[in-house]
Scaffold this active site. Structure first.
Site, PDB file in Angstrom:
ATOM      1  N   HIS A 175       0.835  -1.206   0.000  1.00  0.00           N
ATOM      2  CA  HIS A 175       0.000   0.000   0.000  1.00  0.00           C
ATOM      3  C   HIS A 175       0.868   1.253   0.000  1.00  0.00           C
ATOM      4  O   HIS A 175       0.678   2.161  -0.819  1.00  0.00           O
ATOM      5  CB  HIS A 175      -0.908  -0.012   1.229  1.00  0.00           C
ATOM      6  CG  HIS A 175      -1.653   1.261   1.457  1.00  0.00           C
ATOM      7  ND1 HIS A 175      -3.027   1.359   1.306  1.00  0.00           N
ATOM      8  CD2 HIS A 175      -1.231   2.494   1.831  1.00  0.00           C
ATOM      9  CE1 HIS A 175      -3.406   2.597   1.568  1.00  0.00           C
ATOM     10  NE2 HIS A 175      -2.338   3.299   1.898  1.00  0.00           N
ATOM     11  N   GLU A 176       1.809   1.304   0.920  1.00  0.00           N
ATOM     12  CA  GLU A 176       2.629   2.512   1.046  1.00  0.00           C
ATOM     13  C   GLU A 176       3.465   2.764  -0.200  1.00  0.00           C
ATOM     14  O   GLU A 176       3.532   3.893  -0.707  1.00  0.00           O
ATOM     15  CB  GLU A 176       3.529   2.388   2.285  1.00  0.00           C
ATOM     16  CG  GLU A 176       2.782   2.433   3.593  1.00  0.00           C
ATOM     17  CD  GLU A 176       2.019   3.730   3.772  1.00  0.00           C
ATOM     18  OE1 GLU A 176       2.580   4.812   3.507  1.00  0.00           O
ATOM     19  OE2 GLU A 176       0.847   3.673   4.158  1.00  0.00           O
ATOM     20  N   HIS A 179       1.694   4.275  -3.197  1.00  0.00           N
ATOM     21  CA  HIS A 179       1.510   5.717  -3.245  1.00  0.00           C
ATOM     22  C   HIS A 179       2.514   6.354  -4.211  1.00  0.00           C
ATOM     23  O   HIS A 179       2.208   7.350  -4.869  1.00  0.00           O
ATOM     24  CB  HIS A 179       1.674   6.342  -1.854  1.00  0.00           C
ATOM     25  CG  HIS A 179       0.421   6.314  -1.035  1.00  0.00           C
ATOM     26  ND1 HIS A 179      -0.743   6.943  -1.424  1.00  0.00           N
ATOM     27  CD2 HIS A 179       0.150   5.745   0.165  1.00  0.00           C
ATOM     28  CE1 HIS A 179      -1.668   6.767  -0.507  1.00  0.00           C
ATOM     29  NE2 HIS A 179      -1.162   6.041   0.471  1.00  0.00           N
ATOM     30  N   TYR A 190      -4.412  15.087  -2.660  1.00  0.00           N
ATOM     31  CA  TYR A 190      -4.723  14.330  -1.454  1.00  0.00           C
ATOM     32  C   TYR A 190      -5.758  15.063  -0.622  1.00  0.00           C
ATOM     33  O   TYR A 190      -5.510  15.502   0.504  1.00  0.00           O
ATOM     34  CB  TYR A 190      -3.440  14.089  -0.663  1.00  0.00           C
ATOM     35  CG  TYR A 190      -3.508  12.895   0.248  1.00  0.00           C
ATOM     36  CD1 TYR A 190      -3.519  11.607  -0.262  1.00  0.00           C
ATOM     37  CD2 TYR A 190      -3.558  13.058   1.619  1.00  0.00           C
ATOM     38  CE1 TYR A 190      -3.580  10.507   0.577  1.00  0.00           C
ATOM     39  CE2 TYR A 190      -3.610  11.972   2.469  1.00  0.00           C
ATOM     40  CZ  TYR A 190      -3.622  10.702   1.940  1.00  0.00           C
ATOM     41  OH  TYR A 190      -3.681   9.623   2.782  1.00  0.00           O
ATOM     42  N   GLU A 199      -5.975   7.047  -1.851  1.00  0.00           N
ATOM     43  CA  GLU A 199      -5.878   6.022  -0.817  1.00  0.00           C
ATOM     44  C   GLU A 199      -6.372   4.670  -1.322  1.00  0.00           C
ATOM     45  O   GLU A 199      -5.779   3.625  -1.060  1.00  0.00           O
ATOM     46  CB  GLU A 199      -6.699   6.436   0.405  1.00  0.00           C
ATOM     47  CG  GLU A 199      -5.958   7.300   1.388  1.00  0.00           C
ATOM     48  CD  GLU A 199      -4.753   6.588   1.947  1.00  0.00           C
ATOM     49  OE1 GLU A 199      -4.862   5.424   2.366  1.00  0.00           O
ATOM     50  OE2 GLU A 199      -3.679   7.196   1.959  1.00  0.00           O
ATOM     51  N   ASP A 272      -9.061  14.676   8.384  1.00  0.00           N
ATOM     52  CA  ASP A 272      -8.451  13.608   7.582  1.00  0.00           C
ATOM     53  C   ASP A 272      -8.400  14.016   6.097  1.00  0.00           C
ATOM     54  O   ASP A 272      -8.736  13.242   5.208  1.00  0.00           O
ATOM     55  CB  ASP A 272      -9.238  12.305   7.768  1.00  0.00           C
ATOM     56  CG  ASP A 272      -8.619  11.122   7.049  1.00  0.00           C
ATOM     57  OD1 ASP A 272      -7.385  11.092   6.905  1.00  0.00           O
ATOM     58  OD2 ASP A 272      -9.387  10.235   6.629  1.00  0.00           O
ATOM     59  N   HIS A 277      -9.142   8.710   4.202  1.00  0.00           N
ATOM     60  CA  HIS A 277      -9.075   7.328   4.675  1.00  0.00           C
ATOM     61  C   HIS A 277     -10.461   6.727   4.894  1.00  0.00           C
ATOM     62  O   HIS A 277     -10.624   5.516   4.858  1.00  0.00           O
ATOM     63  CB  HIS A 277      -8.298   7.238   5.994  1.00  0.00           C
ATOM     64  CG  HIS A 277      -6.852   7.554   5.887  1.00  0.00           C
ATOM     65  ND1 HIS A 277      -6.351   8.808   6.067  1.00  0.00           N
ATOM     66  CD2 HIS A 277      -5.796   6.752   5.601  1.00  0.00           C
ATOM     67  CE1 HIS A 277      -5.037   8.783   5.907  1.00  0.00           C
ATOM     68  NE2 HIS A 277      -4.677   7.552   5.627  1.00  0.00           N
TER      69      HIS A 277
END
Length: 357
Positions: A175-176, A179, A190, A199, A272, A277
């Site tokens: 996932h990271e 990005h 974002y 996300e 957020d 998220h």
């Protein structure tokens, strides 16, 4: 993850609303760890990586596979509970296991992510230009997060009471790093729907990386993000569920998983980064719907559609759910035939979350 700018940012795995819950409801030790984590995250969010603009300029190859794939280049560093980056090099490419689970999990996770993008999408590392993959483990004290800062991965050890070590879940590592793929290809802002889509792209690829590594078909996958990350005693199975957003956890300390899976429950908020998220559960569930309707290996059709759509020039920084949905529908027709089962699955998948094409 946590960011304010698509070029100079960090993307953290633990959503800020989870840290807020811990800061309000946890023990003094847990509250202190959550506040330290938020402080570190805010500091990194403010940093500007001078070399990033040139490193992550969009580079779309005209012909798939036109760039020759290079060998993986991985380097794992140990911060030894400090916040010094990158730390001490403890495992380089081709070197054997160290016996430190965090080091070895990070090494294997970086490799699995590289292999997935190379073998499935002919992509030469995260930036499609052979970017070396670096990671630092054992960052900070009881640091309850992991992040990609457009240069490297950084993993905390967790506090052992709420979160386990952050290298434990392959889908989190995938996932990271994903990005960086989105950063390179589309620069999705974002914030609000484009941020939630950003996300979601990382959740999609993170899940596919895990499925690819385990050789799982769509019907056998768990569709969880962060399986194993929650410590014993926490009432939950993961950070997020693509199969059933809103069901990943329900714990007195963490609260109830707030993700919606339908546009009728879309959360309007300025927290957020506009709910990036939270509302990512909607496109997450759309992908799950498409992948399970098509069956087989999810990366072969649904994943290819999502990846090619991400690289489509019609995807702008402010692209929202409906525009992206329409692009996936067009891409499905281009790849697999107009009016075919793939296009039908895409249309039905988005309709299932309240987005009509």
């Amino acid at each position: 993850m946590c960011t304010q700018h698509h070029r100079h940012s960090i993307f953290c795995v633990i959503p800020p609303y989870v840290l807020d819950e811990i800061a309000q409801k946890g023990t003094p030790k847990q509250r202190a760890a959550a506040l330290r984590t938020k402080s570190v995250d805010n500091t990194f969010r403010a940093l500007r990586v001078a070399s990033q603009a040139s490193r992550f300029a969009p580079q779309r190859s005209a012909v798939p596979g036109a760039v020759e794939l290079v060998q993986k280049q991985r380097a794992i560093y140990n911060a030894a509970a400090t916040q010094n980056l990158p730390g001490t090099l403890v495992r380089g490419e081709g070197q054997g296991a160290t016996g430190d689970p965090a080091v070895d999990e990070a090494y294997e996770g970086l490799g699995a992510t590289f292999d997935f993008f190379a073998k499935v999408f002919d992509r030469n590392s995260i930036d499609d230009s052979g970017l070396p993959l670096d990671a630092t483990v054992h960052f900070g004290q009881d640091y309850n997060n992991a992040f990609w800062n457009s240069v490297q991965m950084v993993f905390g050890d967790g506090d052992g009471e709420i979160f386990n070590r952050f290298t434990i879940a392959l889908d989190i590592i995938g996932h990271e790093l994903s990005h960086g793929v989105t950063e390179d290809e589309s620069q999705l802002q974002y914030f609000n729907q484009s941020g939630a889509l950003n996300e979601s792209m990382s959740d999609v690829f993170g899940s596919l990386i895990k499925q690819f590594a385990k050789n799982e078909t769509a019907d056998k996958a768990d569709w969880l993000i962060g399986d194993g990350l929650l410590a014993a005693g926490i009432n939950g199975v993961a950070l997020r569920s693509m199969k059933d957003p809103g069901s990943a956890f329900n714990d007195p300390l963490l609260g109830q998983d707030p993700q919606p899976k339908h546009m009728s429950k879309f959360v309007h908020t300025f927290e957020d980064n506009g709910g990036v998220h939270i509302n990512s559960g909607i496109p997450n569930h759309a992908f799950y719907q498409v992948a399970t309707r098509l069956g087989g290996y999810a990366w072969e059709k649904a994943g290819r559609i999502w990846y090619d759509a991400l690289r489509d020039p019609r995807v702008k920084p402010n692209t929202g759910f409906r525009r992206y949905a329409r692009i996936t529908y067009d891409v499905a027709g281009r790849l697999f035939g107009v009016g075919g089962q793939e296009q039908a699955a895409v249309q039905q998948g988005w309709a299932a979350v309240g987005i009509e094409l």
